[in-house]
Structures are given as structure tokens and as C-alpha cells.
Design a protein around this motif. Structure first.
Motif, PDB file in Angstrom:
ATOM      1  N   SER A   1      -0.088  -1.220  19.381  1.00  0.00           N
ATOM      2  CA  SER A   1       1.018  -1.321  18.431  1.00  0.00           C
ATOM      3  C   SER A   1       0.503  -1.936  17.137  1.00  0.00           C
ATOM      4  CB  SER A   1       2.158  -2.171  19.008  1.00  0.00           C
ATOM      5  OG  SER A   1       1.721  -3.497  19.237  1.00  0.00           O
ATOM      6  N   SER A   2       1.315  -1.813  16.096  1.00  0.00           N
ATOM      7  CA  SER A   2       0.971  -2.382  14.800  1.00  0.00           C
ATOM      8  C   SER A   2       2.237  -2.909  14.136  1.00  0.00           C
ATOM      9  CB  SER A   2       0.311  -1.321  13.912  1.00  0.00           C
ATOM     10  OG  SER A   2      -0.115  -1.915  12.705  1.00  0.00           O
ATOM     11  N   HIS A   3       2.060  -3.821  13.194  1.00  0.00           N
ATOM     12  CA  HIS A   3       3.178  -4.403  12.446  1.00  0.00           C
ATOM     13  C   HIS A   3       2.657  -4.735  11.052  1.00  0.00           C
ATOM     14  CE1 HIS A   3       6.558  -7.679  12.406  1.00  0.00           C
ATOM     15  NE2 HIS A   3       6.908  -6.602  11.744  1.00  0.00           N
ATOM     16  N   VAL A   4       3.373  -4.304  10.022  1.00  0.00           N
ATOM     17  CA  VAL A   4       2.966  -4.562   8.646  1.00  0.00           C
ATOM     18  C   VAL A   4       4.013  -5.458   7.991  1.00  0.00           C
ATOM     19  CG1 VAL A   4       2.274  -3.582   6.431  1.00  0.00           C
ATOM     20  CG2 VAL A   4       1.893  -2.277   8.548  1.00  0.00           C
TER      21      VAL A   4
ATOM     22  N   PRO B   1       9.258  -7.111   6.407  1.00  0.00           N
ATOM     23  CA  PRO B   1       8.466  -6.004   6.946  1.00  0.00           C
ATOM     24  C   PRO B   1       8.255  -4.912   5.904  1.00  0.00           C
ATOM     25  CG  PRO B   1      10.299  -6.555   8.401  1.00  0.00           C
ATOM     26  CD  PRO B   1      10.514  -7.300   7.126  1.00  0.00           C
TER      27      PRO B   1
ATOM     28  N   PHE C   1      -4.097   2.077   6.947  1.00  0.00           N
ATOM     29  CA  PHE C   1      -2.785   1.773   6.391  1.00  0.00           C
ATOM     30  C   PHE C   1      -2.777   2.315   4.957  1.00  0.00           C
ATOM     31  CE2 PHE C   1      -3.767  -1.387   9.560  1.00  0.00           C
ATOM     32  CZ  PHE C   1      -2.573  -1.604  10.232  1.00  0.00           C
TER      33      PHE C   1
ATOM     34  N   GLN D   1       4.370   6.539  10.775  1.00  0.00           N
ATOM     35  CA  GLN D   1       4.821   5.567   9.771  1.00  0.00           C
ATOM     36  C   GLN D   1       5.536   4.421  10.456  1.00  0.00           C
ATOM     37  OE1 GLN D   1       7.372   7.741   7.090  1.00  0.00           O
ATOM     38  NE2 GLN D   1       9.202   7.094   8.150  1.00  0.00           N
ATOM     39  N   THR D   2       5.564   3.290   9.756  1.00  0.00           N
ATOM     40  CA  THR D   2       6.252   2.125  10.288  1.00  0.00           C
ATOM     41  C   THR D   2       7.753   2.364  10.266  1.00  0.00           C
ATOM     42  OG1 THR D   2       6.263   1.038   8.122  1.00  0.00           O
ATOM     43  CG2 THR D   2       4.421   0.515   9.600  1.00  0.00           C
ATOM     44  N   ASP D   3       8.449   1.701  11.189  1.00  0.00           N
ATOM     45  CA  ASP D   3       9.900   1.805  11.237  1.00  0.00           C
ATOM     46  C   ASP D   3      10.522   0.808  10.253  1.00  0.00           C
ATOM     47  OD1 ASP D   3       9.764  -0.704  12.503  1.00  0.00           O
ATOM     48  OD2 ASP D   3      10.214   0.109  14.488  1.00  0.00           O
TER      49      ASP D   3
ATOM     50  N   GLY E   1       8.897  -2.486  10.071  1.00  0.00           N
ATOM     51  CA  GLY E   1       7.471  -2.508   9.771  1.00  0.00           C
ATOM     52  C   GLY E   1       6.579  -2.313  10.977  1.00  0.00           C
ATOM     53  N   ARG E   2       7.135  -1.828  12.084  1.00  0.00           N
ATOM     54  CA  ARG E   2       6.384  -1.701  13.327  1.00  0.00           C
ATOM     55  C   ARG E   2       6.071  -0.245  13.664  1.00  0.00           C
ATOM     56  NH1 ARG E   2       6.444  -6.453  16.160  1.00  0.00           N
ATOM     57  NH2 ARG E   2       7.914  -7.991  15.388  1.00  0.00           N
ATOM     58  N   CYS E   3       5.021  -0.069  14.457  1.00  0.00           N
ATOM     59  CA  CYS E   3       4.661   1.253  14.958  1.00  0.00           C
ATOM     60  C   CYS E   3       4.011   1.094  16.329  1.00  0.00           C
ATOM     61  CB  CYS E   3       3.703   1.956  14.006  1.00  0.00           C
ATOM     62  SG  CYS E   3       3.299   3.620  14.570  1.00  0.00           S
TER      63      CYS E   3
END
Length: 110
Positions: free
Chosen positions: A8-11, A19, A62, A38-40, A43-45
């Protein structure tokens, strides 16, 4: 028996303290396959199209330029690449990115 790894990832936009929603990401597997996601809104994926996550070296790109230009008016970094290795031990891998118009950082999260 080891459990298959997950990713998982978080921006987070550290300038706004929020986010980074709808940022484009490209995950490249050890075999060279890619997932364009793309992030939700948070900001997560954690969905990587149909890719299977397994042991090996990955690249997570990114695409920060479009996001930073839209939100902050300019972008010093058109993209940020994070290279990391998933081991055969399984487990969960979390790759956060903290971004601002003139700086970024990443680490292995939980």
C-alpha cells in the motif's frame, strides 16, 4: 507457510497538512510489468490493477508534478521514484510519501 506480501501507499501534502488526492502512481514489478493507478480521496492506494505482489525489487513512481502545479502553482519535482525490495517473508509493505513543493521524504511504514 509464508503469507503472500501486500503493498500500500499513502501520499501526504506536508504544506497543507492533508492527503494528496488523485495523484497518479506507476508501480513497476521486478519483471517490468506496470500498474497505472491513483490515490483516493484520502491519498491512499492499495489496488495495483491485476499485478501480483511477490518478492523482488520494485519501483513506485509518484507523478508529483501535476499535483504540485495544480495545488501549489509550481512543481520542482516532476516525479519521485522510490525503489524498494520485497522479500519472500511475506508481510505488508507500506510506502508513504511526504511531499511539498520543494521537498519530499519516504520511509517503510506499517
Amino acid at each position: 507457510m509464508n503469507k503472500a506480501p501486500s503493498l500500500s501507499s499513502h501520499v501526504l501534502d506536508t504544506t497543507l497538512g492533508k492527503p494528496a488526492a488523485n495523484m497518479q502512481l506507476i508501480l513497476t514489478t521486478p519483471e517490468g510489468n506496470t500498474a497505472h493507478v491513483q490515490t483516493d480521496a484520502d491519498g491512499r492506494c492499495n489496488q495495483w490493477d491485476e499485478l501480483t505482489i511477490s518478492a523482488g525489487q520494485y519501483q513506485l513512481r509518484f507523478l508529483t508534478g501535476e499535483y504540485l502545479s495544480a495545488v501549489h502553482g509550481s512543481a520542482f519535482y516532476p516525479f519521485v521514484d522510490v525503489h524498494f525490495e520485497i522479500t519472500c517473508d511475506g508481510g505488508h509493505y507500506h510506502i508513504p510519501l511526504l511531499i511539498s513543493p520543494f521537498g519530499f521524504s519516504s520511509y517503510r511504514g506499517s
